[in-house]
Scaffold this motif. Sequence first.
Motif, PDB file in Angstrom:
ATOM      1  N   GLY A  25       0.810  -1.216   0.000  1.00 26.23           N
ATOM      2  CA  GLY A  25       0.000   0.000   0.000  1.00 26.23           C
ATOM      3  C   GLY A  25       0.839   1.260   0.000  1.00 26.23           C
ATOM      4  O   GLY A  25       0.475   2.266  -0.616  1.00 26.23           O
ATOM      5  N   LYS A  26       1.991   1.197   0.660  1.00 22.81           N
ATOM      6  CA  LYS A  26       2.866   2.376   0.757  1.00 22.81           C
ATOM      7  C   LYS A  26       3.531   2.732  -0.569  1.00 22.81           C
ATOM      8  O   LYS A  26       4.147   3.788  -0.691  1.00 22.81           O
ATOM      9  N   GLN A  27       3.431   1.853  -1.564  1.00 22.46           N
ATOM     10  CA  GLN A  27       3.985   2.161  -2.889  1.00 22.46           C
ATOM     11  C   GLN A  27       3.194   3.278  -3.573  1.00 22.46           C
ATOM     12  O   GLN A  27       3.705   3.946  -4.468  1.00 22.46           O
ATOM     13  N   ALA A  28       1.946   3.460  -3.157  1.00 17.47           N
ATOM     14  CA  ALA A  28       1.124   4.524  -3.741  1.00 17.47           C
ATOM     15  C   ALA A  28       1.428   5.844  -3.040  1.00 17.47           C
ATOM     16  O   ALA A  28       1.481   5.893  -1.813  1.00 17.47           O
ATOM     17  N   PRO A  29       1.640   6.925  -3.807  1.00 17.50           N
ATOM     18  CA  PRO A  29       1.908   8.228  -3.187  1.00 17.50           C
ATOM     19  C   PRO A  29       0.815   8.649  -2.207  1.00 17.50           C
ATOM     20  O   PRO A  29       1.101   9.036  -1.087  1.00 17.50           O
ATOM     21  N   PHE A  30      -0.442   8.562  -2.628  1.00 17.80           N
ATOM     22  CA  PHE A  30      -1.552   8.889  -1.734  1.00 17.80           C
ATOM     23  C   PHE A  30      -2.874   8.449  -2.358  1.00 17.80           C
ATOM     24  O   PHE A  30      -3.104   8.727  -3.525  1.00 17.80           O
ATOM     25  N   PRO A  31      -3.751   7.788  -1.602  1.00 19.92           N
ATOM     26  CA  PRO A  31      -3.539   7.343  -0.222  1.00 19.92           C
ATOM     27  C   PRO A  31      -2.596   6.132  -0.173  1.00 19.92           C
ATOM     28  O   PRO A  31      -2.621   5.307  -1.076  1.00 19.92           O
TER      29      PRO A  31
END
Length: 262
Positions: A219-225
Amino acid sequence: FKMVSRAVGGLVSLVTGGASGLGRATVERLVRNGSRVVMFDLPSSDGEKVAKELGENNCVFCPGDVTSTEDVSAALDVAKSKFGKLDVTVNCAGIGIAVRTYNMHKKKLHPLDQFERVLDVNVCGTFNVIRLSAQMMNQNDISERQEKGVIINTASVAAYEGQIGQAAYSASKGAIVGMTLPIARDLSVCSIRVMTIAPGLFETPLLGSLPEKVKNELGKQAPFPQRLGHPDEYAQLVQTIIENQMLNGEVIRLDGAIRMQP
């Protein structure tokens, strides 16, 4: 020109791959908002159980394979006989594998039959459902918005940034992206719109089985969210596409601005 809102209430929808993941969330949202749904998925799926939970007046399960003309035609016949018509088709059925083109460490080639299978299900299966759905939608009376139907397909961000081992999957999703505009142009004379959604990383059964820590890292690979997408966020976009008539012939990335690394 006065825009007439097109809520999904009263519409009849076919959702392939509807027993789990993005497809199931779509079925549930459509039913929740007053659409009646024919859920199409493999006989081995939870389709029967999901349809029972949603109520037989709202949802009926038709088992089958998207690559089979007979199976898809049978599901469309159920839509016609039980609900009277077909307004919306959402293609969520698909498969994926992770195999390198050539694995030099194992000195192993990508099996050609596996590559063909992914393209057969994801590309030919999607096209099979599109062509048969369009034929049935064309029998509809023109709506108050001069429209006969909406077809929504599922690609993936892998169509643009395929990762190592995703040659087959990326090729199949790239093909879905590539055929969106020509099919929208083909079906414009039938007053049928065609759109494609390209999701990023979503909390589906495929990723759901991973440990929480791994899912958080993904999930943290996406800039936001910085998280995995919720299947209902995909379903919400399906509803938006149905309601907004100017959405046609386009692919929408639904991915939190992610760009996949190798």
